[in-house]
Design a protein around this motif. Structure first.
Motif, PDB file in Angstrom:
ATOM      1  N   TYR A 158     -23.794  69.024 -25.987  1.00 27.78           N
ATOM      2  CA  TYR A 158     -23.476  67.602 -26.129  1.00 27.78           C
ATOM      3  C   TYR A 158     -23.275  67.247 -27.597  1.00 27.78           C
ATOM      4  O   TYR A 158     -23.799  67.907 -28.495  1.00 27.78           O
ATOM      5  N   LYS A 159     -22.522  66.173 -27.835  1.00 27.05           N
ATOM      6  CA  LYS A 159     -22.253  65.699 -29.190  1.00 27.05           C
ATOM      7  C   LYS A 159     -23.035  64.413 -29.448  1.00 27.05           C
ATOM      8  O   LYS A 159     -23.440  63.723 -28.516  1.00 27.05           O
ATOM      9  N   THR A 165     -31.728  66.645 -30.727  1.00 24.02           N
ATOM     10  CA  THR A 165     -31.076  67.014 -31.986  1.00 24.02           C
ATOM     11  C   THR A 165     -32.101  67.254 -33.084  1.00 24.02           C
ATOM     12  O   THR A 165     -31.870  68.035 -34.003  1.00 24.02           O
ATOM     13  N   ALA A 166     -33.263  66.585 -32.991  1.00 19.93           N
ATOM     14  CA  ALA A 166     -34.285  66.733 -34.023  1.00 19.93           C
ATOM     15  C   ALA A 166     -34.974  68.093 -33.974  1.00 19.93           C
ATOM     16  O   ALA A 166     -35.425  68.604 -35.000  1.00 19.93           O
ATOM     17  N   THR A 215     -28.188  71.190 -25.065  1.00 18.26           N
ATOM     18  CA  THR A 215     -28.459  71.413 -26.481  1.00 18.26           C
ATOM     19  C   THR A 215     -27.335  70.833 -27.325  1.00 18.26           C
ATOM     20  O   THR A 215     -26.186  70.733 -26.854  1.00 18.26           O
ATOM     21  N   PRO A 216     -27.599  70.415 -28.560  1.00 13.86           N
ATOM     22  CA  PRO A 216     -26.523  69.908 -29.425  1.00 13.86           C
ATOM     23  C   PRO A 216     -25.418  70.943 -29.579  1.00 13.86           C
ATOM     24  O   PRO A 216     -25.684  72.152 -29.647  1.00 13.86           O
ATOM     25  N   HIS A 217     -24.175  70.476 -29.615  1.00  8.91           N
ATOM     26  CA  HIS A 217     -23.036  71.405 -29.633  1.00  8.91           C
ATOM     27  C   HIS A 217     -23.057  72.302 -30.871  1.00  8.91           C
ATOM     28  O   HIS A 217     -22.514  73.415 -30.855  1.00  8.91           O
ATOM     29  N   VAL A 262     -20.877  74.827 -21.140  1.00  6.99           N
ATOM     30  CA  VAL A 262     -20.049  73.679 -20.754  1.00  6.99           C
ATOM     31  C   VAL A 262     -20.088  72.670 -21.899  1.00  6.99           C
ATOM     32  O   VAL A 262     -21.165  72.226 -22.310  1.00  6.99           O
ATOM     33  N   ASN A 263     -18.918  72.334 -22.427  1.00  7.68           N
ATOM     34  CA  ASN A 263     -18.843  71.325 -23.489  1.00  7.68           C
ATOM     35  C   ASN A 263     -18.665  69.950 -22.862  1.00  7.68           C
ATOM     36  O   ASN A 263     -17.674  69.699 -22.165  1.00  7.68           O
TER      37      ASN A 263
END
Length: 577
Positions: free
Chosen positions: A314-315, A511-512, A551-553, A575-576
Motif C-alpha cells: 500500500y502507498k 509505516t512506522a 506492508t508499505p510499498h 499485489v500493488n
C-alpha cells in the motif's frame, strides 16, 4: 487415549514423558490435545491421587482447556485437588489470598489497574501515573517519564507515590505484580520441610505451564522454586511468540531457563496442524535463523491448500481501507464468512484504518472515547471485543458522574461489589441509542448534541461544569464516528488473537514499524525491533487457509525476498494496491 486421536511420535513422547521437561511447540502443534492426553495418562495410573495444575496466561486459553477437559470427563466438580486457571490466579488463590498481606489485617483484594492511578501531590501539580514509580524503591522510572516527555520529578511526587502505595497495601489492594512479588517472597522464605512446601508437594503431582513465553522473570523464579521442591513441571512454550515485553516478558531469559533442563529433557513439537504448507513456509521465514532449529511441517487438514500468501503493498503514510477491501475480496472468493476472518495489527488503530472502521484517535477526550467505544461495540464480532467496548463506555459514564476522580475503574468496581455487572444493560442500551447513523445525525455535531442530551443527567448535582464543558467537541470526533461496515471483518490487535486461529487473516504492518521489522529479520538489527517481528509472526501464524500481509510499498520487495525460497514453494504473490 481415545481411538480418534493418533499422536505423532513427538506428541506421544510429551504425553508419556515422566518428570520435568521444557517443550518447544510451534503454532498449531495440537498442544491442547496433548495436554488432555497427558492428563489422561497420569489419571489412568493405578493409585494416582494427587492433583495436576494446568496454568496458562490468558483466560481464553484456560477456558478452552477447561471445557475440553470436562468434556473428556477428566476434571471433577469441584475440581480439587486439581487446579486450572491463569498463572496469576494460581498465585493469588494458592499463595496470596489464604495467607494475607504481611503487616496488614485487611482482606487481600485484587485490583488490576492500580498502576493507572495518578499521583498528584498538590492541586496544581502535574498528575503522573503510578506506573512511573518503582514499586519497591519508590524512585521515578526514567523510561516511563521519558514517554511522557518528563525529565525529572519533584520530591513531592516521590513522597506522594510512596504514600499512595502504602495506603493501597494497608487496605489490602494489590495488583498482579504486587501479588507476584508477595508470592515469590513467600516461596523464597520456605524450607523444603516447611508445612506449606510439604502441602504443595503433596497436592500437586505435576504442574503444566502452557504459553510459558508469556512469563516474566519473576514467573520463571517461581517455576524454578517448584522444580527445586521436587514437583514435576512441564514448561510448554514457543519463544517466537514472546510479545509481552510491556509486562516484563522474557525472551533471552527463557532460552537460558531452558538450558537448566538438560538436553534429554528438552522436547519439541514441530508438526503444524493448523495452517497450509504455504503459510507454514512463510511464517518459518519470519523467524531469525538459529542453529539446530527443527524444521516445521504442515500436517493438518489444510496442508494442501493452494492459496498463495499475499503481500499487499500500500502507498501513503497511513494504512488505507483498500487493504481491507482487497482482503475482503479474497475471503469472498474462497466463500469464507468475513466475520471469521480478522484484520490484525500491533495496534487497533492500524487494523481499524485498514477496514475503514471507527478509530480511537488517542486524544483522550471523553467524546472521542465514547464514540470509538460505541463503534467498537457494533463492529466487534467476538465476545472479548464487545466486553472491552462496554467497559470503556462504562468508564466514560463513571467519569462523567465523578466516580473516577480519585479511584481507578477497578477500585471503584471493587468498592461497589457489582459481581453481576448490573451496569451492562444500561451500556448496551446507550450503545444502541448513540449508534452513529448518517441519516439521523447528519454529522459529528449532530451526534454530539444527542449524546449530551442523553448524558446530561449523569453530571453530579451542584457541579460547576456543564455537559458541554465535560463532553467537549474535538476536531477528530468525526474520525471516531465513521459508520461501521455491516457483516464485515473485525479489527483486532495481535495480542487479542494470540492463541486463536481463523480461516483467513490479514496482518497489517504500519509505516512506522515496517522498515525496522524487515531490517531486523534480515540482519538482526536493530535489536529493539525483535518483539515487533515476533508480533508479526504471531499474527501471521493464526491463519489456516489464507494469509495476507499488508506492508508499505517501499518495503514489499525486501519482504518478498526474505519470505521466498528458491523454488517459491511458499507461494508468495505481491499485489500493488
Amino acid at each position: 487415549m481415545t481411538k480418534a486421536f493418533k499422536p505423532t511420535a513427538e506428541q506421544a513422547t510429551v504425553i508419556t514423558f515422566d518428570g520435568s521437561a521444557f517443550v518447544t511447540a510451534c503454532p498449531g502443534a495440537g498442544k491442547t490435545r496433548v495436554l488432555i492426553e497427558r492428563a489422561r495418562h497420569l489419571l489412568d495410573r493405578k493409585g494416582w491421587k494427587r492433583g495436576i495444575a494446568f496454568l496458562s496466561f490468558t483466560e481464553v486459553a484456560v477456558s478452552e482447556l477447561d471445557v475440553r477437559l470436562r468434556r473428556e470427563g477428566l476434571l471433577p466438580s469441584p475440581v480439587m485437588p486439581h487446579f486450572i486457571g491463569t498463572f496469576d490466579s494460581f498465585l493469588w488463590r494458592v499463595l496470596v489470598a489464604p495467607f494475607g498481606i504481611p503487616g496488614s489485617l485487611a482482606r487481600p483484594r485484587l485490583i488490576p489497574d492500580l498502576e493507572l492511578r495518578e499521583v498528584k501531590p498538590f492541586d496544581k501539580a502535574r498528575p503522573i501515573p503510578l506506573k512511573c514509580f518503582d514499586r519497591e524503591t519508590g524512585e521515578a522510572i526514567p523510561k516511563e517519564l521519558k514517554e511522557l516527555g518528563i525529565d525529572s520529578l519533584s520530591k513531592a511526587h516521590l513522597t506522594a507515590a510512596k504514600s499512595m502505595r502504602a495506603r493501597f497495601r494497608a487496605r489490602g489492594e494489590l495488583d498482579y505484580q504486587d501479588a507476584r512479588l508477595l508470592a515469590l517472597g513467600r516461596l523464597k522464605a520456605l524450607n523444603n520441610d516447611s508445612p506449606l512446601a510439604k502441602a504443595l508437594v503433596a497436592r500437586f503431582g505435576e504442574i503444566i505451564v502452557d504459553e510459558a513465553q508469556d512469563c516474566n522473570p519473576d514467573d520463571l523464579r517461581i517455576i524454578e522454586w517448584f522444580l527445586s521442591a521436587g514437583i514435576p513441571v512441564k514448561v510448554i512454550c514457543d519463544p517466537q511468540q514472546s510479545i509481552y515485553g510491556f509486562r516484563g516478558g522474557v525472551s533471552t531469559e527463557l532460552r537460558a531457563f531452558a538450558e537448566k533442563f538438560g538436553k534429554d529433557r528438552r522436547l519439541s513439537l514441530t508438526g503444524n496442524f493448523r495452517s497450509s504448507q504455504h503459510i507454514v513456509s512463510a511464517i518459518s521465514r519470519l523467524k531469525r535463523p538459529e542453529p539446530g532449529r527443527p524444521y516445521e511441517e504442515a500436517l493438518g487438514e489444510h496442508r494442501a491448500e493452494l492459496s498463495p500468501v499475499y503481500l499487499l503493498a500500500y502507498k501513503g503514510q497511513s494504512v488505507p481501507s483498500a487493504v481491507g477491501e482487497y482482503f475482503g475480496s479474497l475471503v469472498a472468493q474462497m466463500k469464507i464468512s468475513a466475520k471469521d476472518c480478522p484484520v490484525v495489527a500491533a495496534t487497533r488503530l492500524s487494523a481499524s484504518r485498514a477496514l475503514g472502521l471507527p478509530v480511537d484517535n488517542g486524544s483522550g477526550h471523553l467524546a472521542c472515547r465514547l464514540a470509538a467505544a460505541i463503534g467498537d461495540l457494533h463492529s466487534s464480532f467476538e465476545l472479548g471485543g464487545r466486553q472491552d467496548a462496554l467497559e470503556e463506555m462504562h468508564r466514560v459514564v463513571l467519569t462523567l458522574e465523578g466516580h473516577l476522580a480519585r479511584k481507578t475503574y477497578r477500585q471503584h468496581m471493587d468498592a461497589v461489589d457489582d459481581k453481576y455487572q448490573s451496569w451492562r444493560p444500561n451500556m448496551l442500551r446507550l450503545g444502541k441509542q448513540l449508534r452513529f447513523e448518517q441519516e439521523r445525525h447528519k454529522d459529528a455535531d449532530g451526534w454530539l448534541d444527542e449524546a449530551r442530551e442523553i448524558l446530561r443527567g449523569k453530571l453530579p448535582p451542584g457541579g460547576d461544569r456543564s455537559i458541554k464543558q465535560v463532553l467537549k467537541r474535538h476536531e477528530k470526533l468525526a474520525e471516531a464516528l465513521r459508520p461501521p461496515l455491516l457483516n464485515g471483518h473485525s479489527a483486532r490487535t495481535i495480542h487479542s488473537v494470540k492463541g486463536a486461529e481463523f480461516p483467513a487473516v490479514c496482518v497489517v504492518l504500519s509505516t512506522a514499524k515496517a522498515k525496522g521489522i524487515i531490517e531486523h529479520l534480515e540482519t538482526g538489527a536493530p535489536a529493539s525491533m525483535a518483539e515487533d517481528l515476533r508480533k508479526l509472526y504471531v499474527g501471521a501464524s493464526r491463519a489456516q487457509r489464507l494469509l495476507a500481509i499488508a506492508t508499505p510499498h517501499t518495503q514489499v520487495k525486501k519482504l518478498e525476498g526474505l519470505l521466498s525460497d528458491p523454488d517459491n514453494s511458499s507461494g508468495l504473490k505481491v499485489v500493488n494496491l
